[in-house]
Design an enzyme around this catalytic site. Sequence first.
Site, PDB file in Angstrom:
ATOM      1  N   LYS A  18      87.183  59.663  47.077  1.00 29.14           N
ATOM      2  CA  LYS A  18      85.756  59.319  47.148  1.00 29.14           C
ATOM      3  C   LYS A  18      84.911  60.578  47.305  1.00 29.14           C
ATOM      4  O   LYS A  18      85.378  61.652  47.700  1.00 29.14           O
ATOM      5  CB  LYS A  18      85.491  58.365  48.312  1.00 29.14           C
ATOM      6  CG  LYS A  18      85.969  58.854  49.689  1.00 29.14           C
ATOM      7  CD  LYS A  18      85.045  59.848  50.371  1.00 29.14           C
ATOM      8  CE  LYS A  18      85.601  60.339  51.690  1.00 29.14           C
ATOM      9  NZ  LYS A  18      84.770  61.432  52.282  1.00 29.14           N
ATOM     10  N   VAL A 105      94.738  67.606  49.311  1.00 29.89           N
ATOM     11  CA  VAL A 105      95.086  67.384  50.713  1.00 29.89           C
ATOM     12  C   VAL A 105      94.076  68.098  51.602  1.00 29.89           C
ATOM     13  O   VAL A 105      93.744  69.261  51.371  1.00 29.89           O
ATOM     14  CB  VAL A 105      96.514  67.904  51.006  1.00 29.89           C
ATOM     15  CG1 VAL A 105      96.861  67.738  52.474  1.00 29.89           C
ATOM     16  CG2 VAL A 105      97.529  67.175  50.128  1.00 29.89           C
ATOM     17  N   MET A 109      87.963  64.333  50.515  1.00 27.60           N
ATOM     18  CA  MET A 109      87.792  63.280  49.519  1.00 27.60           C
ATOM     19  C   MET A 109      88.557  62.009  49.849  1.00 27.60           C
ATOM     20  O   MET A 109      88.668  61.116  49.019  1.00 27.60           O
ATOM     21  CB  MET A 109      88.197  63.795  48.133  1.00 27.60           C
ATOM     22  CG  MET A 109      87.330  64.927  47.619  1.00 27.60           C
ATOM     23  SD  MET A 109      87.604  65.223  45.875  1.00 27.60           S
ATOM     24  CE  MET A 109      87.011  63.674  45.165  1.00 27.60           C
ATOM     25  N   GLY A 110      89.108  61.927  51.057  1.00 23.67           N
ATOM     26  CA  GLY A 110      89.719  60.685  51.492  1.00 23.67           C
ATOM     27  C   GLY A 110      91.046  60.359  50.846  1.00 23.67           C
ATOM     28  O   GLY A 110      91.390  59.174  50.699  1.00 23.67           O
ATOM     29  N   GLY A 111      91.842  61.368  50.490  1.00 21.81           N
ATOM     30  CA  GLY A 111      93.130  61.090  49.868  1.00 21.81           C
ATOM     31  C   GLY A 111      94.086  60.355  50.788  1.00 21.81           C
ATOM     32  O   GLY A 111      94.760  59.410  50.371  1.00 21.81           O
ATOM     33  N   GLY A 112      94.145  60.774  52.041  1.00 18.93           N
ATOM     34  CA  GLY A 112      95.010  60.082  52.997  1.00 18.93           C
ATOM     35  C   GLY A 112      94.571  58.650  53.220  1.00 18.93           C
ATOM     36  O   GLY A 112      95.405  57.747  53.381  1.00 18.93           O
ATOM     37  N   SER A 113      93.266  58.433  53.226  1.00 20.74           N
ATOM     38  CA  SER A 113      92.743  57.072  53.388  1.00 20.74           C
ATOM     39  C   SER A 113      93.096  56.210  52.184  1.00 20.74           C
ATOM     40  O   SER A 113      93.418  55.021  52.328  1.00 20.74           O
ATOM     41  CB  SER A 113      91.224  57.121  53.583  1.00 20.74           C
ATOM     42  OG  SER A 113      90.892  57.795  54.776  1.00 20.74           O
ATOM     43  N   ASP A 146      87.452  55.797  56.633  1.00 19.95           N
ATOM     44  CA  ASP A 146      87.364  55.781  55.172  1.00 19.95           C
ATOM     45  C   ASP A 146      88.324  54.789  54.517  1.00 19.95           C
ATOM     46  O   ASP A 146      88.214  54.531  53.321  1.00 19.95           O
ATOM     47  CB  ASP A 146      87.664  57.178  54.609  1.00 19.95           C
ATOM     48  CG  ASP A 146      86.580  58.197  54.932  1.00 19.95           C
ATOM     49  OD1 ASP A 146      85.484  57.776  55.354  1.00 19.95           O
ATOM     50  OD2 ASP A 146      86.833  59.404  54.761  1.00 19.95           O
TER      51      ASP A 146
END
Length: 311
Positions: A18, A105, A109-113, A146
């Site tokens: 995001k 990572v 940008m909310g990759g883990g979310s 997120d």
Amino acid sequence: MTAPVALPRPVRVRAHGKINLHLGVGDRHDDGYHALATVFQAVSLPEEVTATAAPGFSIAVSGTADPGSVPLDDRNLAMRAARLLASATGYEGGVHLEVHKSVPVAGGMGGGSADAAAALLACDAVWRTDLPYARLHELAARLGADVPFALQGGIAVGTGRGDVLTPALARGRFDWVLVLSEEGMSTPAVYARLDRHRDEEGLLADDPSPSLDVPPALLQALLSGEPRLLAAELHNDLQVAALRERPDLQTVIDEGLAAGALRGIVSGSGPTVAFLCASPGEAALVRDRLAGGGREALHVHGPVPGARILA
């Protein structure tokens, strides 16, 4: 009641990173969290999670240049999502998760979310726990601010900690160029830097920040579908703190504007910088110019859907 029997085949789910079109940060509460008012847009940078029923819990990660930067234990948000769903539903088995990453990572940008949202949906399907969407959203909110948006996707206004979502109306597509960084940034560290900055400047001494009101002009720009109108309304309260932590990001912003972008902002807590462009063709030109200058640049677009099971 008979316990559900897991599917004998894997389930693969895609969720997306995001960009925060607006990120207003209020004062820190006693629980350590900040009140937020934000506008999320999901963009075409996918994370994919494949869930396979197993006796225990395990995870593997691919797609990142530095696999060691992603934990493979309960610190991983996707793993925590799977364990939370098992606890909430009483499921007694486990799962093996394969996570393929495209979102940078620790890039803001909310990759883990996105991984967590995808894991919730994938495990719910492979375990046949069949939770209603509202319950999945509730579990997502327990995992992080997120995660509910990664589950929902599109464009949404987020309030509270960012997890209370209201879909926003928008027309057309918006094209972005993302400039990635080899070194990630800690979200808690950037928030702490913002708190120190505000203490030094005497900000938020008494009243909530006025930036917690999402500007109506931004919502109108989304409805118009006009990138130039949206560019004028992009805002990130965390940017001042991110630039203090990483002054080199200002150079990146300047280069993107010189390359033809309409506007550049730090994405979330950084260090990814997002440049809004006038059209797909303009975005391709900006990407090529930045890449020619040695930057790692990607052309993406939004809005795109939230977490979805892939056939």
